[in-house]
Design an enzyme around this catalytic site. Sequence first.
Site, PDB file in Angstrom:
ATOM      1  N   ASP A 145     -50.764 -57.857 -34.750  1.00 45.79           N
ATOM      2  CA  ASP A 145     -49.666 -58.543 -35.352  1.00 45.79           C
ATOM      3  C   ASP A 145     -48.881 -57.523 -36.428  1.00 45.79           C
ATOM      4  O   ASP A 145     -49.553 -56.693 -36.913  1.00 45.79           O
ATOM      5  CB  ASP A 145     -50.001 -59.878 -35.761  1.00 45.79           C
ATOM      6  CG  ASP A 145     -50.257 -60.857 -34.865  1.00 45.79           C
ATOM      7  OD1 ASP A 145     -49.815 -60.577 -33.637  1.00 45.79           O
ATOM      8  OD2 ASP A 145     -50.975 -61.753 -35.019  1.00 45.79           O
ATOM      9  N   TYR A 188     -63.138 -56.267 -35.625  1.00 47.25           N
ATOM     10  CA  TYR A 188     -62.132 -56.079 -36.697  1.00 47.25           C
ATOM     11  C   TYR A 188     -63.108 -56.402 -37.975  1.00 47.25           C
ATOM     12  O   TYR A 188     -64.047 -56.699 -38.063  1.00 47.25           O
ATOM     13  CB  TYR A 188     -61.294 -57.443 -36.552  1.00 47.25           C
ATOM     14  CG  TYR A 188     -60.034 -57.271 -35.600  1.00 47.25           C
ATOM     15  CD1 TYR A 188     -58.669 -56.743 -35.900  1.00 47.25           C
ATOM     16  CD2 TYR A 188     -60.447 -57.585 -34.031  1.00 47.25           C
ATOM     17  CE1 TYR A 188     -57.926 -56.527 -35.056  1.00 47.25           C
ATOM     18  CE2 TYR A 188     -59.387 -57.521 -33.342  1.00 47.25           C
ATOM     19  CZ  TYR A 188     -58.119 -57.017 -33.682  1.00 47.25           C
ATOM     20  OH  TYR A 188     -57.052 -56.949 -32.662  1.00 47.25           O
TER      21      TYR A 188
END
Length: 284
Positions: A63, A124
């Site tokens: 994003d 992540y």
Amino acid sequence: MSDDVEPGFVRVRFDLSYDGTDFSGWARQPNGRRTVQGEIEDALKTVTRSGVMFPLTVAGRTDAGVHARGQVATADLPEAVWAEHQEKLLKRLAGRLPRDVRVWSAVEAPAGFNARFAAIWRRYAYRVTDRACGVDPLMRGHVLWHDWPLDVDAMNAAAAGLVGEHDFAAYCKKREGATTIRTLQELSLVRGDDGIITATVRADAFCHNMVRSLIGAMLFVGDGHRPVEWPAKVLAAGVRDSSVHVVKPHGLTLEEVGYPADELLAARSKEARNVRTLPGAACC
């Protein structure tokens, strides 16, 4: 992108990183906003002097504001273009790309390789600090400041209740036709000597906003606003919970993408395309 490469083309794997601060996410957008995909595709077109765009397939579509250290993408290049440019492609891309995105490797991908569907996990890291004085100015674009003291042990206890295969609908932004069933392989938090708490989040795949929502839940537990059992109860409810806060994107970095052995790539891509259901779930 198909798992099969058309005759006369070579599938090239690109390993890359970027600082997401000034990007409107990975995916090229029709409104002309600056994106990572757009920058790389434009650079490829320019340095190969091809006059055509080579579309990229990526392991994880990050994003706006999210960073990547170990992103993976592929593009199918004509054999003649690859033969002419492969030796100098990295240097030419380095000269053409802006400084907030780098391509570190460009190699011919093995048969059956699909950057998205062949991946078996994505890892992540989310970085946050609760130091009273705030964030080191040199790290401000990569670390979230949380202005309440955080109990890392409590957060890890809460995280344990989320690991495994579940329907993460309560922690995802639902997309039409997409499943929210995922296997969360790791969710753990460690405080470093510098006071930065690094959350490691690894799963076979992620749905939209999943990582940032999970971290938001952990912070609520860590600062004492919610009990340790709360994140698991939210998960079990199975619906998007308005009390789950989606944390800001700048603390999030895609660190690494894992793939199986070459001989298992095709099978993994086929498996990943199947719509998953949980054991015992109704079929219709």
